[in-house]
Design an enzyme around this catalytic site. Structure first.
Site, PDB file in Angstrom:
ATOM      1  N   SER A 139      30.571  42.473  34.776  1.00  0.00           N
ATOM      2  CA  SER A 139      29.137  42.077  35.274  1.00  0.00           C
ATOM      3  C   SER A 139      28.666  43.618  36.666  1.00  0.00           C
ATOM      4  O   SER A 139      29.742  44.116  37.506  1.00  0.00           O
ATOM      5  CB  SER A 139      29.454  41.374  35.870  1.00  0.00           C
ATOM      6  N   TYR A 152      33.765  36.042  42.203  1.00  0.00           N
ATOM      7  CA  TYR A 152      33.107  36.549  40.930  1.00  0.00           C
ATOM      8  C   TYR A 152      33.126  38.211  40.749  1.00  0.00           C
ATOM      9  O   TYR A 152      33.766  38.455  40.279  1.00  0.00           O
ATOM     10  CB  TYR A 152      31.778  35.369  41.144  1.00  0.00           C
TER      11      TYR A 152
END
Length: 268
Positions: A139, A152
């Site tokens: 990501s 995250y």
């Protein structure tokens, strides 16, 4: 010429579905893995008949990985050329406000699941090398840590680190290793709430921040290029490219911006 096979986790929707359709349209056999059986059937319907299989898989279950990959190989012709470690969930909010259950779930799916997937994939990819590939979804949140995304981001930094580690470990086996670093992508994930403490969807936060939402087809194209190219990390979306540039050339300014905003700068 015999077709190649890609095994995709998170294949019931979003990035996994888009990548499945892309590879299926190019003549690949597609093994779909997910906990969402109905979603997998919908994805399979978008792939040419006879060129897909579905496998219920919780990526947190190491033994289930071996079963799913073996079952996929049985119906695909005996080989697996690419494993796309894609399954993941969002988690946002301040670390102090995240509860134990959601922290553990995010770590288990986003990081432990990717480690288990890589471990289970290795013998299959070694057998089909050279030309085989382990591709994982990292990501933009794995480029630079930002407030409101600590758990995250930690998982996605972990995926990035795993890619770099295995690029060295698996070189002798001639297995390509790569990852994708998407920013905010137009998938069902951004219509979820970032944590249990809020009712505001991620999409609204992204739009209010003036950031772009990248079409999921762009990620599918990036996945195709990553498998067939030489890049270790492939950034997807303007935010990912801007963040990488700032992290390299203006880290001090990026740090000040994060402290001032208190809002996530990453994505996926």
């Amino acid at each position: 010429m015999a077709h190649k096979t890609i095994f995709i986790t998170g294949g019931a929707s979003g990035i996994g579905r888009a990548v499945a359709v892309k590879f299926g349209s190019q003549g690949w056999f597609v093994g779909l893995a997910d906990v969402n059986e109905a979603g997998m059937r919908e994805t399979a319907a978008m792939i040419p008949a006879g060129m897909s299989s579905t496998h219920k898989l919780d990526v947190r279950d190491r033994a289930a990985w071996d079963v799913a990959l073996a079952d996929c190989a049985k119906v695909s012709g005996g080989r697996i050329d690419v494993v796309f470690n894609n399954a993941g969930i969002p988690l946002g909010g301040n670390l102090a406000d995240n509860n134990t259950a959601e922290i553990e779930r995010c770590l288990d799916i986003n990081l432990k699941g990717v480690l288990f997937g890589a471990q289970a994939a290795h013998p299959w990819l070694k057998a089909s090398a050279p030309g085989s590939c382990l591709l994982s979804t990292a990501s933009a949140a794995g480029i630079y840590g930002s407030p409101g995304a600590s758990v995250y981001s930690a998982t996605k930094f972990g995926v990035r680190a795993l890619t770099e580690c295995l690029d060295g470990e698996w070189a002798a086996d001639q297995i390509k290793v790569a990852d994708l670093m998407p920013a905010f992508i137009d998938t069902p994930l951004i219509d979820m709430t970032p944590n249990q403490q809020t009712n505001e969807h991620i999409r609204g936060r992204v739009q209010n921040a003036g950031l772009e939402i990248t079409p999921v087809a762009d990620v599918a194209e990036a996945a195709w290029n990553a498998v067939h190219g030489t890049a270790l990390h492939t950034r997807v979306g303007k935010t990912a490219h801007r963040l990488a540039f700032a992290a390299r050339w203006m880290p001090g300014r990026l740090r000040k911006m994060g402290k001032a905003s208190g809002k996530p700068l990453g994505g996926r």
